[in-house]
Design an enzyme around this catalytic site. Structure first.
Site, short mmCIF file in Angstrom:
data_model
loop_
_atom_site.label_atom_id
_atom_site.label_comp_id
_atom_site.label_asym_id
_atom_site.label_seq_id
_atom_site.Cartn_x
_atom_site.Cartn_y
_atom_site.Cartn_z
CG HIS A 165 48.27 2.88 76.89
ND1 HIS A 165 47.53 2.23 76.20
CD2 HIS A 165 49.22 2.31 77.75
CE1 HIS A 165 48.07 0.66 76.69
NE2 HIS A 165 49.04 1.11 77.56
CB SER B 17 47.61 30.76 60.36
OG SER B 17 46.14 31.13 60.04
CE LYS C 144 46.86 27.89 64.03
NZ LYS C 144 46.69 26.88 64.44
CD GLU D 12 50.60 20.22 60.67
OE1 GLU D 12 49.40 20.15 61.49
OE2 GLU D 12 50.78 21.25 60.05
#
Ligand code: ARG
Length: 462
Positions: free
Chosen positions: A157, A278, A284, A291
């Site tokens: 969880h 980025s 970043k 992804e």
């Protein structure tokens, strides 16, 4: 009169828009090597069976080899008015060697030709995919051996559960990819059947030798029913499902790594080589590769639905809808292979931030279950032990301390069964190493499994 190879019964030539619409050459030119290989085997068989003469055979073979070289060298001009790879090659052959080229299509139809090409393509591609999945497993075994001393939390969880060895975590993915290897082997087996000679769908009156073509093309089996042979695409659905399952495993793995790479977790570092920046936020360093793997997974699920829906409503045998089987198959195989390959390299480049992980597992009462087990071993039922441990956790939370900070006197207030040996019992490494059950996270068990994986992987080949 139509100039098409099939144009005999047509009074008028095809509408230009229809010509473009029905053409598949931009997609199926990918199959040229398999198409030529299939034709070579077919022609050799025709000669062996005395259906064509040795001199015709030799002219056709020479012509086919020349065409293959032209395509290899990028010199061949594909023509969309010739519909597909089969007719582009046959047309070029006749242009090269004259009328004898037309004999290549004796005792054959594009219906059995296309599916032969597709099976040859699938077998080769699955072999290559198998190689890459194997390489990934080898990379994971290496990483697992290197990480054998690192303890990390596992989550249920997305809440900290219990301490485990990082290797145990990595091994869980080795298990998944080993299952994937078996799936690839199975899909290969399904594809390994030769439909050539089924012709349009009912076989042929020529005295062909299908077993001989199977041998020449390296097929293990020869298909047994000509109607089924021209319409069976189960090998494609199996292959795309296999890719889907591999991508699902990769995507779940990526999801963990994306989380662990976040500023908030900071459990792992991914080498700069595998991250991107980025264009606006200079600070970043994004895990874009992971992804994209997650994103590409959905593309392959789409391919699976695409082929399943294509097939479900087809009347028996060949229908032109089947031409559309190439896009989902090619896309799934290519994307999946590319993802597996890049992921193997990325895995090599990951390091665990051991200090951050250590800090994190000190908190979160990760050995509470060990404490409950301890009480059971001292004679309590598990339910009572669970309840006492729960109260102890609440007590610690109120005081903002860890279980290991409690004095023995405090423990005794909850249960007089608790003795001084509890401190050892709830240490993280003792917790890990106590999980000696088959498949558990103890060091002995994990080492045994790594050895086992090495044995298995050495025997895995396709
Ligand atoms: N381009 C077709 C395909 O990929 C080849 C078979 C065509 N057969 C036919 N009868 N139109 O499926």
């Amino acid at each position: 009169m139509s100039k098409k190879l099939w144009g005999g019964r047509f009074k008028y030539s095809t509408d230009k828009e229809v010509e473009l619409f029905t053409s598949s050459i931009e997609i199926d030119k990918e199959l040229y090597k398999y198409d030529i290989k299939g034709s070579i085997a077919h022609v050799k068989m025709l000669k062996k069976q005395k259906i064509i003469s040795p001199s015709d055979e030799s002219k056709i073979l020479k012509g086919l080899k020349k065409i293959e070289k032209e395509i290899d060298d990028g010199k061949f001009i594909f023509d969309s008015s010739l519909e597909d790879i089969h007719m582009n090659i046959e047309h070029a052959l006749t242009k090269k060697i004259g009328n004898v080229g037309k004999k290549v299509h004796t005792a054959r139809s594009r219906n059995d030709q296309v599916v032969t090409d597709m099976r040859l393509y699938t077998k080769d591609s699955l072999k290559n995919l198998h190689y890459h999945v194997k390489k990934l497993i080898e990379a994971l075994i290496k990483k697992s051996e290197k990480s054998i001393k690192i303890i990390i939390p596992f989550y249920t969880h997305l809440q900290k559960a219990q301490p485990i060895l990082a290797s145990h975590y990595l091994n869980s993915f080795i298990e998944m990819f080993l299952r994937d290897l078996s799936k690839i082997e199975k899909a290969y087996e399904v594809a390994d059947s030769n439909p050539l000679g089924s012709c349009a769908g009912s076989g042929t009156s020529f005295n062909i030798d299908r077993e001989y073509t199977s041998k020449l093309l390296g097929f293990k089996r020869t298909s047994r029913n000509s109607l089924d042979s021209v319409s069976d695409r189960d090998f494609i659905t199996d292959s795309i499902f296999t890719c889907s399952q591999i991508m699902m495993h990769l995507s779940r793995f990526s999801e963990d790594l994306i989380l662990w790479n976040s500023y908030e977790f900071n459990y792992i570092k991914i080498n700069d080589k595998f991250t991107t920046g980025s264009s606006i936020m200079p600070q970043k360093k994004n895990p874009d590769v992971l992804e994209l793997i997650r994103g590409k997974c959905s593309q392959i699920y789409g391919n699976l639905i695409n082929i399943m829906v294509n097939l479900k409503g087809l009347p028996s045998t060949y229908n032109r809808d089947l031409q559309e089987d190439k896009i989902p198959l090619f896309s799934s195989i290519k994307t999946c292979t590319e993802c597996i390959s890049i992921f193997s390299n990325l895995i090599n480049s990951i390091t665990f931030n051991e200090n951050v992980i250590k800090n994190s597992i000190e908190n979160g009462f990760m050995t509470a279950t060990d404490l409950a087990d301890y009480l059971v071993k001292k004679g309590l039922t598990f339910r009572d032990a669970h309840s006492i441990t729960g109260k102890l956790v609440l007590y610690c939370e109120d005081k903002n301390v860890k279980l290991s900070d409690l004095k023995i006197k405090e423990y005794k207030k909850f249960s007089n069964k608790i003795d001084i040996d509890i401190y050892d019992y709830i240490k993280l490494d003792n917790s890990v190493n106590s999980k000696k059950s088959l498949g558990g996270t103890s060091l002995t068990m994990v080492k045994k499994e790594i050895k086992n994986y090495k044995n298995i992987i050495n025997k895995k080949y396709l």
